[in-house]
Design a protein around this motif. Structure first.
Motif, short mmCIF file in Angstrom:
data_model
loop_
_atom_site.label_atom_id
_atom_site.label_comp_id
_atom_site.label_asym_id
_atom_site.label_seq_id
_atom_site.Cartn_x
_atom_site.Cartn_y
_atom_site.Cartn_z
N SER A 99 0.81 -1.22 0.00
CA SER A 99 0.00 0.00 0.00
C SER A 99 0.85 1.27 0.00
O SER A 99 0.35 2.34 -0.32
CB SER A 99 -0.94 0.01 1.21
N ARG A 150 -2.09 2.63 -3.59
CA ARG A 150 -3.46 3.02 -3.22
C ARG A 150 -4.48 2.13 -3.91
O ARG A 150 -5.47 1.71 -3.30
CB ARG A 150 -3.70 4.48 -3.57
N LYS A 208 -7.09 -0.72 -2.15
CA LYS A 208 -8.53 -0.70 -2.39
C LYS A 208 -9.03 -2.04 -2.95
O LYS A 208 -10.11 -2.49 -2.59
CB LYS A 208 -8.89 0.44 -3.33
N TYR A 212 -9.03 -4.50 -0.06
CA TYR A 212 -10.15 -4.17 0.83
C TYR A 212 -11.48 -4.62 0.23
O TYR A 212 -12.33 -5.17 0.93
CB TYR A 212 -10.16 -2.67 1.12
N ASP A 263 -11.93 1.43 6.49
CA ASP A 263 -10.52 1.76 6.23
C ASP A 263 -9.55 0.71 6.77
O ASP A 263 -8.56 1.02 7.43
CB ASP A 263 -10.21 3.14 6.81
N ASN A 292 -6.67 -2.10 6.25
CA ASN A 292 -5.56 -2.29 5.31
C ASN A 292 -5.00 -3.71 5.44
O ASN A 292 -4.42 -4.06 6.46
CB ASN A 292 -4.44 -1.28 5.59
#
Length: 173
Positions: free
Chosen positions: A19, A26, A30, A33, A46, A48
């Motif tokens: 990340s 980024r 995502k 996630y 949020d 990670n």
């Protein structure tokens, strides 16, 4: 959908850059996630999940808001992780231990003994290459130093380190 995301995670998303990698990081975060939100029993805001994190099927895994599983970590599929938990790279939390009670039977034939669920409360920091024995209960505000082998439970706001683990300091003082 859960099975599809599990396959997508292990075949593709797990291999994406960390990340912290410029631009691609980024996007990678995502994508991971997106997958784990559909895999885990509960996944907060949020969260990670870093590159190469392993969590088995993740079916009973719960993770709170603003928490993470570090690069190349291995955690059990039924762990409960609170909010604001930082996990450094290469943390290892096994699911169970080998049985060894019968001295007349070789240990390799005794199987495993099931352990209690590992629980990590809110606002915990786990250092690099920590090994947390199965079934540990890490209380709120604790710090587990890098390289620690956590063999027992400690009170809230403890700073723990060593092999085997010892209480270094209590943050309440």
């Amino acid at each position: 959908m859960r099975i599809i995301c599990l396959v997508l995670y292990y075949l593709f998303a797990r291999k994406l850059p960390r990340s912290t990698t410029p631009f691609f990081g980024r996007v990678s975060r995502k994508v991971r996630y997106f997958c784990v939100k559909r895999i885990f029993k509960y996944c907060g805001r949020d969260v990670n999940i870093e590159r190469n994190a392993y969590f088995g099927s993740g079916a009973n895994l719960e993770i709170g808001d603003f928490s993470g599983i570090g690069y190349h970590c291995e955690v059990p599929a039924n762990i409960k992780i609170g909010s604001y938990v930082m996990m450094a790279p290469e943390v290892f939390i096994p699911t169970n231990n080998h049985a060894f009670a019968d001295r007349l039977t070789p240990m390799c034939f005794q199987g495993v003994k099931e352990s209690a669920r590992t629980i990590i409360e809110d606002d915990v920091w786990i250092g690099r290459r920590a090994v947390i024995n199965p079934g540990r209960y890490i209380k709120k505000g604790s710090i587990i130093a890098a390289g620690t082998v956590l063999v027992k439970d400690y009170p809230e706001y403890s700073i723990v380190g060593g092999n085997p683990s010892i209480l270094i300091k209590n943050r309440n003082v």
